[in-house]
Each structure stands twice: as C-alpha cells, then as structure tokens.
Design a protein around this motif. Structure first.
Motif, PDB file in Angstrom:
ATOM      1  N   TYR A   1       0.832  -1.201   0.000  1.00 25.81           N
ATOM      2  CA  TYR A   1       0.000   0.000   0.000  1.00 25.81           C
ATOM      3  C   TYR A   1       0.868   1.253   0.000  1.00 25.81           C
ATOM      4  O   TYR A   1       0.665   2.178  -0.792  1.00 25.81           O
ATOM      5  CB  TYR A   1      -0.904   0.024   1.235  1.00 25.81           C
ATOM      6  CG  TYR A   1      -2.099  -0.918   1.179  1.00 25.81           C
ATOM      7  CD1 TYR A   1      -2.577  -1.397  -0.043  1.00 25.81           C
ATOM      8  CD2 TYR A   1      -2.742  -1.317   2.342  1.00 25.81           C
ATOM      9  CE1 TYR A   1      -3.672  -2.243  -0.084  1.00 25.81           C
ATOM     10  CE2 TYR A   1      -3.838  -2.165   2.311  1.00 25.81           C
ATOM     11  CZ  TYR A   1      -4.293  -2.631   1.083  1.00 25.81           C
ATOM     12  OH  TYR A   1      -5.364  -3.464   1.034  1.00 25.81           O
ATOM     13  N   PHE A   2       1.843   1.267   0.926  1.00 30.87           N
ATOM     14  CA  PHE A   2       2.709   2.448   1.045  1.00 30.87           C
ATOM     15  C   PHE A   2       3.578   2.627  -0.191  1.00 30.87           C
ATOM     16  O   PHE A   2       3.806   3.756  -0.659  1.00 30.87           O
ATOM     17  CB  PHE A   2       3.590   2.331   2.294  1.00 30.87           C
ATOM     18  CG  PHE A   2       2.868   2.666   3.564  1.00 30.87           C
ATOM     19  CD1 PHE A   2       2.653   3.991   3.933  1.00 30.87           C
ATOM     20  CD2 PHE A   2       2.389   1.667   4.395  1.00 30.87           C
ATOM     21  CE1 PHE A   2       1.979   4.313   5.094  1.00 30.87           C
ATOM     22  CE2 PHE A   2       1.707   1.977   5.555  1.00 30.87           C
ATOM     23  CZ  PHE A   2       1.502   3.301   5.912  1.00 30.87           C
TER      24      PHE A   2
ATOM     25  N   PHE B   1       0.323  17.731  -9.071  1.00 31.21           N
ATOM     26  CA  PHE B   1      -0.905  17.484  -8.319  1.00 31.21           C
ATOM     27  C   PHE B   1      -0.591  17.327  -6.826  1.00 31.21           C
ATOM     28  O   PHE B   1      -1.273  17.883  -5.957  1.00 31.21           O
ATOM     29  CB  PHE B   1      -1.570  16.220  -8.873  1.00 31.21           C
ATOM     30  CG  PHE B   1      -2.539  15.580  -7.939  1.00 31.21           C
ATOM     31  CD1 PHE B   1      -3.830  16.061  -7.804  1.00 31.21           C
ATOM     32  CD2 PHE B   1      -2.154  14.483  -7.172  1.00 31.21           C
ATOM     33  CE1 PHE B   1      -4.724  15.467  -6.938  1.00 31.21           C
ATOM     34  CE2 PHE B   1      -3.039  13.888  -6.296  1.00 31.21           C
ATOM     35  CZ  PHE B   1      -4.340  14.384  -6.179  1.00 31.21           C
ATOM     36  N   SER B   2       0.449  16.552  -6.531  1.00 35.44           N
ATOM     37  CA  SER B   2       0.801  16.294  -5.127  1.00 35.44           C
ATOM     38  C   SER B   2       1.229  17.570  -4.418  1.00 35.44           C
ATOM     39  O   SER B   2       0.872  17.788  -3.250  1.00 35.44           O
ATOM     40  CB  SER B   2       1.933  15.256  -5.050  1.00 35.44           C
ATOM     41  OG  SER B   2       1.519  14.033  -5.633  1.00 35.44           O
ATOM     42  N   LEU B   3       1.985  18.436  -5.120  1.00 39.21           N
ATOM     43  CA  LEU B   3       2.420  19.696  -4.507  1.00 39.21           C
ATOM     44  C   LEU B   3       1.238  20.624  -4.235  1.00 39.21           C
ATOM     45  O   LEU B   3       1.169  21.276  -3.193  1.00 39.21           O
ATOM     46  CB  LEU B   3       3.445  20.396  -5.399  1.00 39.21           C
ATOM     47  CG  LEU B   3       4.864  19.810  -5.381  1.00 39.21           C
ATOM     48  CD1 LEU B   3       5.736  20.488  -6.430  1.00 39.21           C
ATOM     49  CD2 LEU B   3       5.489  19.981  -3.997  1.00 39.21           C
TER      50      LEU B   3
ATOM     51  N   VAL C   1      -6.920   5.502   0.742  1.00 39.96           N
ATOM     52  CA  VAL C   1      -6.841   6.144   2.058  1.00 39.96           C
ATOM     53  C   VAL C   1      -5.385   6.258   2.500  1.00 39.96           C
ATOM     54  O   VAL C   1      -4.965   7.283   3.058  1.00 39.96           O
ATOM     55  CB  VAL C   1      -7.670   5.356   3.099  1.00 39.96           C
ATOM     56  CG1 VAL C   1      -7.330   5.814   4.527  1.00 39.96           C
ATOM     57  CG2 VAL C   1      -9.155   5.536   2.852  1.00 39.96           C
ATOM     58  N   VAL C   2      -4.586   5.202   2.245  1.00 37.31           N
ATOM     59  CA  VAL C   2      -3.158   5.247   2.598  1.00 37.31           C
ATOM     60  C   VAL C   2      -2.464   6.384   1.840  1.00 37.31           C
ATOM     61  O   VAL C   2      -1.632   7.105   2.409  1.00 37.31           O
ATOM     62  CB  VAL C   2      -2.473   3.901   2.306  1.00 37.31           C
ATOM     63  CG1 VAL C   2      -0.949   4.032   2.359  1.00 37.31           C
ATOM     64  CG2 VAL C   2      -2.936   2.852   3.304  1.00 37.31           C
ATOM     65  N   GLU C   3      -2.810   6.568   0.559  1.00 37.16           N
ATOM     66  CA  GLU C   3      -2.247   7.688  -0.201  1.00 37.16           C
ATOM     67  C   GLU C   3      -2.577   9.022   0.471  1.00 37.16           C
ATOM     68  O   GLU C   3      -1.722   9.904   0.604  1.00 37.16           O
ATOM     69  CB  GLU C   3      -2.800   7.684  -1.631  1.00 37.16           C
ATOM     70  CG  GLU C   3      -2.159   6.672  -2.547  1.00 37.16           C
ATOM     71  CD  GLU C   3      -2.639   6.822  -3.983  1.00 37.16           C
ATOM     72  OE1 GLU C   3      -2.920   7.966  -4.387  1.00 37.16           O
ATOM     73  OE2 GLU C   3      -2.716   5.803  -4.691  1.00 37.16           O
ATOM     74  N   SER C   4      -3.847   9.161   0.873  1.00 39.63           N
ATOM     75  CA  SER C   4      -4.285  10.400   1.523  1.00 39.63           C
ATOM     76  C   SER C   4      -3.527  10.633   2.823  1.00 39.63           C
ATOM     77  O   SER C   4      -3.059  11.747   3.096  1.00 39.63           O
ATOM     78  CB  SER C   4      -5.792  10.350   1.817  1.00 39.63           C
ATOM     79  OG  SER C   4      -6.527  10.193   0.645  1.00 39.63           O
TER      80      SER C   4
ATOM     81  N   ALA D   1      -3.262  14.571  11.845  1.00 40.71           N
ATOM     82  CA  ALA D   1      -2.854  14.211  10.482  1.00 40.71           C
ATOM     83  C   ALA D   1      -3.627  12.992   9.990  1.00 40.71           C
ATOM     84  O   ALA D   1      -4.090  12.967   8.834  1.00 40.71           O
ATOM     85  CB  ALA D   1      -1.347  13.944  10.444  1.00 40.71           C
ATOM     86  N   LEU D   2      -3.789  11.996  10.873  1.00 41.60           N
ATOM     87  CA  LEU D   2      -4.511  10.782  10.478  1.00 41.60           C
ATOM     88  C   LEU D   2      -5.987  11.069  10.223  1.00 41.60           C
ATOM     89  O   LEU D   2      -6.556  10.612   9.228  1.00 41.60           O
ATOM     90  CB  LEU D   2      -4.366   9.707  11.572  1.00 41.60           C
ATOM     91  CG  LEU D   2      -2.963   9.131  11.758  1.00 41.60           C
ATOM     92  CD1 LEU D   2      -2.930   8.182  12.947  1.00 41.60           C
ATOM     93  CD2 LEU D   2      -2.501   8.404  10.491  1.00 41.60           C
ATOM     94  N   VAL D   3      -6.594  11.839  11.133  1.00 35.15           N
ATOM     95  CA  VAL D   3      -8.018  12.175  10.979  1.00 35.15           C
ATOM     96  C   VAL D   3      -8.231  13.001   9.711  1.00 35.15           C
ATOM     97  O   VAL D   3      -9.181  12.772   8.956  1.00 35.15           O
ATOM     98  CB  VAL D   3      -8.548  12.937  12.225  1.00 35.15           C
ATOM     99  CG1 VAL D   3      -9.931  13.516  11.967  1.00 35.15           C
ATOM    100  CG2 VAL D   3      -8.581  12.014  13.425  1.00 35.15           C
ATOM    101  N   THR D   4      -7.317  13.958   9.480  1.00 33.73           N
ATOM    102  CA  THR D   4      -7.422  14.782   8.267  1.00 33.73           C
ATOM    103  C   THR D   4      -7.261  13.922   7.021  1.00 33.73           C
ATOM    104  O   THR D   4      -7.991  14.083   6.038  1.00 33.73           O
ATOM    105  CB  THR D   4      -6.347  15.892   8.272  1.00 33.73           C
ATOM    106  OG1 THR D   4      -6.490  16.665   9.466  1.00 33.73           O
ATOM    107  CG2 THR D   4      -6.495  16.809   7.072  1.00 33.73           C
ATOM    108  N   GLY D   5      -6.305  12.993   7.064  1.00 34.84           N
ATOM    109  CA  GLY D   5      -6.089  12.096   5.934  1.00 34.84           C
ATOM    110  C   GLY D   5      -7.304  11.236   5.654  1.00 34.84           C
ATOM    111  O   GLY D   5      -7.713  11.065   4.503  1.00 34.84           O
TER     112      GLY D   5
END
Length: 789
Positions: A5-6, A19-21, A331-334, A381-385
């Motif tokens: 996943y990672f 896009f990522s930036l 979700v892992v990407e987020s 960070a996790l909740v936001t992700g």
C-alpha cells in the motif's frame, strides 16, 4: 500487504508531482493555520490552570444596582475579607489583592527599575500555590517591611547573589527586606506582578486605606473553600454582607469561580453572559473551517483526476482486487500526503509563532517536550487524511471495471456534483471572512473618527512620582519658559483610563429611589486649555478662586446635566456625599472609558497642583524631539531618582481598540488564507479541466475560436460556482455580523456595498486564478494537440 500500500502510494505521489504539490500545499497551509489557532485556544483555555485546587478558589464579584441596570465588577470593600473569614462557613483562606499605587521604583545600590507590584495579605499564598524558590510561603509577608520577588526581578536586582535578607528601597524612601523568591509567573496568568508587598505597606503609604469602609470598593478579594460542595452555603452568607454592614446599600457580593474569570468576564444585570470565550469559540470554528477548506481541496483534486485512475482501478479489479483493498489503497495515499503536509505545516508553524506572539502580545510556544502534543499532531494528520481521502477512496473504488476496460466509462460525472458543492462551500467561507474583515475595519474607523471630546494630538502625560508630585507648578513654569509646552495641568488619574466613580450624588429634584453612577474625574488648573476639552458654559478651575481647591466647586459634563435635568446648571448646588458643591462650569462629553460604551454622567473636582498624572500640551512650533529633550532634561533636574517616562495620550487611547484591531487582523489573515487555499484547489481543477479538453480547444481554434472564446468556455462553469457561493454567503454575513455589531453602542450599518465589495474581490481573485490556466490553454498551438489524431 501494508508495505505494498505504502509503496504504490509513494509511486503515485511521485508520478504526479504537480498534483501532489498542490494538494500538499493546500493541506499544509490549512494544517498550519489550524494548529496556530488551536495553540491560541489552548493558551486561553489553560489560563490559571497552574494553580492547585482551582475548583475551590473564588473571587468576589460585586453587583451594584443603578441607572436601571446592575453593574458587576471585582472591586470590593477593604473589610469584606475579614467578614468572610469570620462569618462564612467552610472557608479555608481569604486574601486581599490590590495593584493600585503598587507600581513603583525599586532600587538596590545603583540599580533602579520601574516595576509592577501588588499589595496582598500573607494568606494570599495559602490560596495560590506559587512555587517558592527561596523563602517560606507561610512567613514570607508577615513582616510589615517585607517583599517577595519573582525570579526575573531578583536576577535583575542581584544577579547570581543570594537575594534573601537583602534590603531594597521602594520609591526612594521605604526600605524593604527580601523574604522570598517565587518562580516566574506563567504568561497565561490573570493577575501579573514583579513583586508582592504586605498589606501593611499599603496602609502606611495611603492613610485613607485604614479607614475605608463598606462604601469604598478598591480591593480584589479571593476566597478558598475547604470543599467546593460548600459553595452554596458560603455564597449565601457573602451575598448578605454588604447590606448588613452598610445600611441602605443594595449592592450584592457573590462568590465567582476564579477558574472562569478569564474566559467568562462579561456580565449583564448581574449574570455572566460571556467574555473571551466567545472569541475562543469563534477561533475554534475558524480553525475547523480552514481545515475543512483544505480537505475539500483534496477531495476536489482527487476526484477530478478520476479518468487517470479509472484504468488503474479497472485493471486491479479485473485481476482480483476487492473494493475494500482499493479503498485502503486510496486512504493510505491520503494519509501519506497528510503526514508529509503536517511536516511542512510544522516548519510553517515554527516560523509563524514569533510573529503571531508579537501581533497578539502573548507568549505561545511550540510544545516540543509534550508527548500529548505529538500524539495530538499525529492524530490530527490521520483524521485529516481519513476525512480528506474518504470520499475520493469510495468514489474511485466504485468504478465498473467492464466499462473502464471497454472504453465506455465517462469519468467525473458522478463526482462532479460533489465537487461543485465543495467549491461552493469553500468560497462561502472565503466571502464571509472578507466581509467580516471589511466590516470590522469600518467599525474601528467609525469609532476612532468619532469625536472624543478633547484634542489628543500633541498631548502627553507623565506619571507624577517622587518629588514631582509636589512640583508640578515648577515643571510647568520651566517648560513654558523653554517653549517646550503651551499649557500643563494635573490629574489624579490617567487621561485615558476610567475606573473612579460614585453613586453618592444628589441634586434638586432627585427621586429617592433614583441611583445614578457618576464618573469622578479630578483635574487641575488649565484643564480645558491643556486637554482641548470644550467648555460650553461657565468657567474652569482657577487659582483666583480658593473655593475651587477646597472642593466646594466642581464642573460637570453634558451627560450629567441631562441626567440631573438642570435647565440652568451653572450656579446650581448639588450634594457630594452630603456636602454641598456648586457647579461652576459645563464641558462637552469626552471619552474616558471605552469608546464603544455610552458616555456616563461625570463631575470634576479641582486637584490644584496635587497630581498622580501630569498632562502637557506640546508646543507644535518645535519638533517633537526638541520638546522631549527639554522635558526629559527638566524631569531629571527636578526628580533625579526616577527615569523620565513620557507617554503620548493618542497612543494610550489607541490601545482601547486593540481587541477589535486584533479581530480584524485575524479575520484578514485567515480570510486571506482561506482564499489562497481555495484558489489552489481552483487552480488545480482549472488546470485539469484544460488538460482534459486539450483536443476540444485545438478543434475550436482551428475552426476560428478566439482566445476570449476559449477563456470564456473554460472559466464560466467555475465563475458560476463562485457566484452561487457569494449568494449563499450574503445572508450568513448579514446575520452573524449583524449580531456582532449589535453589541456596540456606536456602530455602523452593514451596507450593501460591503457585501458587494467582498463578493467582487472573491470573484476577481477566482477569475484571475481560473483565467491563468484558461489563457495558457487558449494560447497553446492547436497543431500540437491535434497531431496525434
């Protein structure tokens, strides 16, 4: 599996750097803003939490009826502490606190510093558990000539030497022995000081204190109960004390939780109605809104790229991947992107905190050593992700693999309505914050430009300390001779700080049940000429009239004349505390307290040359530097023990607007951030839309479409969304800002042009953002886009 996943997530982030930036930039700004506001909120929520047994500590609030309302303040009579100690049940300790006249010059050998202090009872340390670095809390202030210093104060005076038993001087006359050193006060402490003095010093310096009774309110009274459960019984006794000891006085004292004082300090008719907690709640909502805007950006940009991810989803489903596995992948990407954004946000936060502290005059710090902070940070960070990635994950994982692989899948249709809603919500917030910024700015300017009743330009005031207290007349004469000033007068209080008032005023025709609070302003000779106050009837105080300085004559403001209903006020005789006094002059109302409050009736008695403050009208024919040099030279000659401190009255007056200016600055700052974050998302969406329609644009240009036609084609859908946001934001702004303005006696109206201007600014910024990408696409060579067909 987790490792894969990672790995896949990292590859996708690297493959789409732009896009990522954009996503990381929006999230970083949102998180940094949210964290900064949360630190500010935590700073205020933790006020006074350093004291043990805070749930058993109370401060006395004094409810005084008058003017048809109940006024609430923390000033209490001197005898109240002893009465509570002997009569209220369940009391562990009672102590008085007063900072009035406690500020002074502290001298040791050749070192002299002006510092802030307070007079307290020795039992003060039984209520508040300040940590003693040196000395004994139980005995620190028993001696009538003792003093307790903070660590910083001790360091300034004695360096590394042991300060205990050292003798220092206060105001160049009172010798004091250092009996204790306490740890420096935390920044979020309600009552601050550099040193504490025994109550006996206060009584020795001010004769009136010993004899002050139940009708004089000047001390703070703190109470610590043995058990918080005994509150109701103790409070019941406290509420009766003033009436029992001061016949006819309808004031009611009450126990108020000290832990609530900082956040809940606004009272209306004797009941708490809010205070700083309203600002804290507003900032909590603002922190959430900023974070949500950043999350909306993420959702928008992720769903907009659906066509690129559709083939990936189709192939992975075809070879056996379940929807749950795909959801976890997205979700892992987020979460990875959010963790990366959080790192950037921490750097932004570290760089911003010093500036923010300077802006708000507070001391926020980065809690590196607090494990709870890091746990909270990772959780955020996790909740936001999860929040930001949830919708894209469910949306992208829902694609039908057969349609995708057959080429019949139309990407983006199901996600489009949601994207539109998210864009609208982003810009509703942005429009509201811009409207709030304009509204707050105009309200401050409206009150600042309102006549204050005197001329604060070229007006300075000096604290009358040491021998200067009795040599004001000499100072005026010397400075006039040098041409540094044109006029000078004395006051028994600052020109800009109210606080002295009384109920004890009677006049012909006053009803027996009428109780009006009068401000008491003591002024000297040349009062109106020096300050620029407008005398509208009669005369001002003069050395030619001995009755002026004897207290038999006084001046009043317009509000007082109106309250007393005096048709011919000059020459009228009124009573002050039972003694007759004649009105010799009437002056125009001037702002003494808050410029936002209705001006109260006021009387002014003559202080002659007796002064607590000296006010000077500078000679504007000279430069300010010339005038200051002359004043400082004269002050050093007359009062050599005290360093000269000259304050501009207009600078002091401007401090009255700090709360509103701060609110305006923060609305401006975070409104701007909301716009920036929203526009980052809009920029990304516009870029993607232009990329998806590259061939269509090429065909249109070949067929004769102009740059303007192409720009309109790409921009109109986005501008429609911004227009909808403006329409939705208008009623929200009218309601919320209308409620805010209702809290002011003098206020602006929320004009239509304020809302129109906020909408126009937002629309213009959005148009520029979208048009940049649209123009770029329109100017591209159509041959390149059609070459592959």
């Amino acid at each position: 599996m987790i490792k894969n996943y990672f790995k896949i997530a990292w590859r996708n982030i690297k493959r789409h750097k732009g896009f990522s930036l954009l996503n990381a930039g929006g999230l970083s700004l949102g998180m940094a803003s949210c964290l900064l506001l949360l630190l500010y909120i935590g700073y205020h929520l933790n006020y006074d939490k350093q004291f043990a047994d805070l749930d058993r500590i109370y401060i006395i609030q004094n409810n005084q009826p008058g003017d048809g309302v109940i006024h609430t303040f923390t000033s209490t009579p001197r005898p109240m502490a002893q009465a509570i100690k002997t009569q209220a049940p369940g009391v562990e300790a009672v102590a008085r606190f007063c900072s009035y006249t406690a500020e002074g010059l502290i001298t040791y050998n050749d070192k002299a510093f002006k510092k802030n202090g307070a007079f307290v009872d020795n039992s003060y340390f039984e209520i508040f558990n300040y940590r003693f670095v040196k000395g004994d809390a139980g005995k620190a202030l028993i001696q009538p000539n003792s003093i307790v210093l903070t660590e910083d104060m001790a360091k300034i005076l004695f360096g590394d030497a042991d300060p205990i038993a050292k003798v220092i001087k206060r105001n160049d006359k009172t010798e004091l022995i250092v009996t204790g050193i306490i740890e420096n006060l935390k920044p979020n402490t309600s009552y601050k000081f550099d040193y504490l003095l025994p109550w006996a010093v206060f009584e020795n310096e001010q004769d009136w204190v010993k004899n002050s009774g139940w009708g004089s309110n000047f001390a703070r009274t703190f109470v610590k109960l043995k058990d918080a459960a005994g509150f109701a019984q103790a409070d019941g006794v406290v509420r009766k004390l003033i009436a029992q000891n001061n016949e006819g006085d309808k004031a009611v004292a009450m126990l108020y939780p000290y832990g609530k004082l900082h956040l809940y300090s606004d009272f209306k008719n004797g009941k708490v109605v809010g205070g700083l907690i309203d600002q804290v709640k507003m900032f909590a909502v603002l922190a959430l809104v900023i974070l949500l805007i950043a999350c909306f950006n993420f959702m928008n940009l992720s769903t907009a790229r659906s066509e690129e991810r559709a083939k990936e989803v189709g192939i992975r489903k075809a070879i056996g991947s379940g929807r749950q596995m795909l959801i976890w992948q997205f979700v892992v990407e987020s979460v990875m992107l959010c963790l990366f954004s959080m790192v950037i946000a921490l750097f932004l936060l570290s760089a911003t905190i010093p500036w923010f502290n300077n802006l708000l005059n507070i001391k926020l710090s980065f809690p590196y050593a607090d494990p709870l902070f890091w746990i909270g940070l990772i959780t955020l960070a996790l909740v936001t992700g999860l929040a930001a990635g949830s919708y894209p994950a469910f949306y992208l994982s829902s694609f039908n693999p057969i349609k995708v692989l057959k080429g019949t899948f139309k990407a983006g249709n199901s996600g489009l309505p949601v994207r539109k809603v998210l864009v609208v919500m982003q810009f509703v917030s942005a429009v509201f914050l811009i409207t709030a910024t304009i509204c707050i700015y105009r309200q401050i300017k409206y009150v600042q430009n309102k006549s204050i009743g005197y001329d604060k330009a070229d007006l300075v005031q000096i604290r009358a300390e040491g021998v200067l207290k009795d040599k004001a007349e000499l100072l005026f004469a010397q400075l006039k001779a040098k041409g540094a000033i044109t006029h000078g007068t004395t006051l028994l209080q600052s020109m800009t700080s109210s606080g002295n008032n009384t109920w004890n005023i009677s006049w012909p025709g006053k009803r027996e049940d009428e109780r009006i609070l009068f401000d008491v302003f003591h002024g000297g000779f040349d009062l109106t000429k020096t300050t620029g106050m407008k005398l509208i009837a009669g005369r001002e105080f003069s050395k030619s009239y001995p009755a002026d300085t004897a207290g038999f004559n006084l001046m009043v403001n317009e509000a007082a004349v109106k309250v007393m209903n005096l048709k011919d006020p000059v020459g009228a005789v009124i009573k002050m505390g039972g003694a007759d006094a004649t009105i010799i002059g009437v002056y125009k109302d001037f702002v003494w307290g808050s410029p936002y409050d209705k001006i109260r009736p006021m009387y002014t008695s003559c202080s002659g040359y007796t002064a607590s403050e000296i006010v000077l009208r500078l000679n504007n024919q000279n430069s300010i530097q010339q005038n200051f040099e002359a004043i400082e030279k004269e002050l050093k000659a007359i009062n050599p023990s005290y360093p000269p401190v000259i304050q501009f009255v207009d600078a002091d007056f401007d401090k009255k607007f700090q709360a509103e200016q701060l609110l305006g600055t923060l609305a401006n700052l975070f409104g701007g951030l909301a716009i920036v974050i929203s526009c980052l998302g809009l920029f990304g969406l516009a870029a993607y839309a232009a990329e998806q329609r590259t061939k269509e644009i090429g065909v249109r240009k070949v067929l004769g479409a102009s740059v303007g036609n192409v720009v309109t084609l790409l921009s109109k859908d986005f501008i429609k969304l911004v227009a909808i946001a403006i329409v939705l934001a208008v009623p929200l702004a009218i309601y919320v800002l209308g409620k805010w303005l209702d809290g002011y006696e003098y206020r602006i109206s929320l004009s239509w042009w304020i809302l129109a201007l906020a909408g126009a600014i937002t629309a213009l910024i959005a148009l520029i953002t979208v048009s940049f990408q649209a123009i770029r696409a329109a100017l591209a060579n159509p041959v390149k886009s059609l070459r592959s067909e």
